[in-house]
Motif scaffolding. Sequence first.
Motif, PDB file in Angstrom:
ATOM      1  N   ALA A  85       7.391  99.250  38.399  1.00  0.00           N
ATOM      2  CA  ALA A  85       6.569 100.184  39.164  1.00  0.00           C
ATOM      3  C   ALA A  85       7.225 100.599  40.478  1.00  0.00           C
ATOM      4  N   VAL A 103       2.591 102.847  33.751  1.00  0.00           N
ATOM      5  CA  VAL A 103       2.859 101.478  34.175  1.00  0.00           C
ATOM      6  C   VAL A 103       1.874 100.516  33.505  1.00  0.00           C
TER       7      VAL A 103
ATOM      8  N   VAL B 234       6.621 100.171  46.041  1.00  0.00           N
ATOM      9  CA  VAL B 234       6.080  99.830  44.734  1.00  0.00           C
ATOM     10  C   VAL B 234       4.750 100.518  44.515  1.00  0.00           C
ATOM     11  N   MET B 235       4.630 101.158  43.359  1.00  0.00           N
ATOM     12  CA  MET B 235       3.405 101.860  43.009  1.00  0.00           C
ATOM     13  C   MET B 235       2.305 100.841  42.711  1.00  0.00           C
ATOM     14  N   GLY B 237      -0.408 101.470  41.026  1.00  0.00           N
ATOM     15  CA  GLY B 237      -1.015 101.670  39.713  1.00  0.00           C
ATOM     16  C   GLY B 237      -0.667 103.032  39.166  1.00  0.00           C
ATOM     17  N   GLN B 238      -1.312 103.375  38.056  1.00  0.00           N
ATOM     18  CA  GLN B 238      -0.990 104.621  37.378  1.00  0.00           C
ATOM     19  C   GLN B 238      -1.236 105.835  38.272  1.00  0.00           C
ATOM     20  N   VAL B 241       1.679 106.397  40.426  1.00  0.00           N
ATOM     21  CA  VAL B 241       2.796 106.905  39.608  1.00  0.00           C
ATOM     22  C   VAL B 241       2.589 108.381  39.332  1.00  0.00           C
ATOM     23  N   ASP B 242       1.352 108.748  38.985  1.00  0.00           N
ATOM     24  CA  ASP B 242       1.056 110.148  38.692  1.00  0.00           C
ATOM     25  C   ASP B 242       1.303 111.029  39.918  1.00  0.00           C
TER      26      ASP B 242
END
Lengths: 125, 250
Positions: A85, A103, B234-235, B237-238, B241-242
Amino acid sequence: MKILIVDDFSTMRRIIKNLLRDLGFNNTEEADDGNTGLPKLQAGNFDFLVTDWNMPGMTGIDLLRAVRADDKLKTLPVLMVTAEAKKEQIVMAAQEGVNGYIVKPFTAQTLKEKIDKIFERIENA
Amino acid sequence: MEAVPINRDLLLEKAQELVASLESPETSDDQLESYIDEINSFKDNQLFQELGKMTREIHDSIMKFRMDSRISNLAETDIPDAKDRLEYVITMTEKAANTAMAVIEEGSPVAEKLGAEASVLKAQWQKFRKRELSADELRSMGHDVEAFFDESELMMSKLLSGFTEILMAQDFQDLTGQIIRQVINLVDEIETNLVELVKIQGETQAKEEPVKKDEEETVLAGPQVPGKETSDDVMKGQDDVDDLLASLGF
């Protein structure tokens, strides 16, 4: 629609396979890393690739590079489903030409959304 | 190491004897030699005592090291044991996941089939309500309904036993939790011992810059553990990321 699922964990492959089946994609095959996945892609008429990143042997990012470098495969839509991530890695995957990035842990809904979005974009292109 | 004090009076006495015998022309070389040897023996005694002391010290530290067998146990037994335990965790979690997925793979078509049969019956029922069914069709529907009830009963009990199977498969959480707890305790103990080792190694070295972990970014970080990573890199969560991908034109 023939889909290849590449992940080193059989349980994760099985989960993705079941989710895809629920979404109406019954024709799937599996491989446990890039080294076994790439020959399958080159041999069979796959329409879609779902791959993990971190795998022993050939990683998902290397598989993506190999796909993009292969004349016959370079337009294959690739969805990455990974626990990685870090921003840098997502940017790297995007630069290498990934079509979607999920992820882990992820939901069935996320998988559906991303696949829909990928095909929507391909149809509009 | 402390020096054992020399008996100065005795040495002086011997030295004076040596000087006296040197001054006397009657003393033979043999006699002189024996005086010198006697003086030399003071040094030998000293050396002997030092050696004895060193031997004792070495012996003590070896004994102490032997008594501290916990460290060698850690390396020889506990760490390999922990590896086996962690392997077992993988096996158990994999087994549980496969059990659950097998039930689902078996159960989904069953549920789908029942759903499809219900739809067919529903259509027939609607026709019946509109009085569009012939007597033969009505009889046939009666059979279908009966068959559907029988099948439903059977399939539902199959699904229920599948649910129970999934439920039972969750016992891995308890067992793996305990094993992982044991391994955490072991890591704790190793850490304590390592700290002791660093202390023994001496303060000067301890004060040196701690070696930085290799920060090469190609090392894959693996799954994010909630609450572990605070870096903006660091992402979470989704959605993150989106957003990131959207900013890249995705």
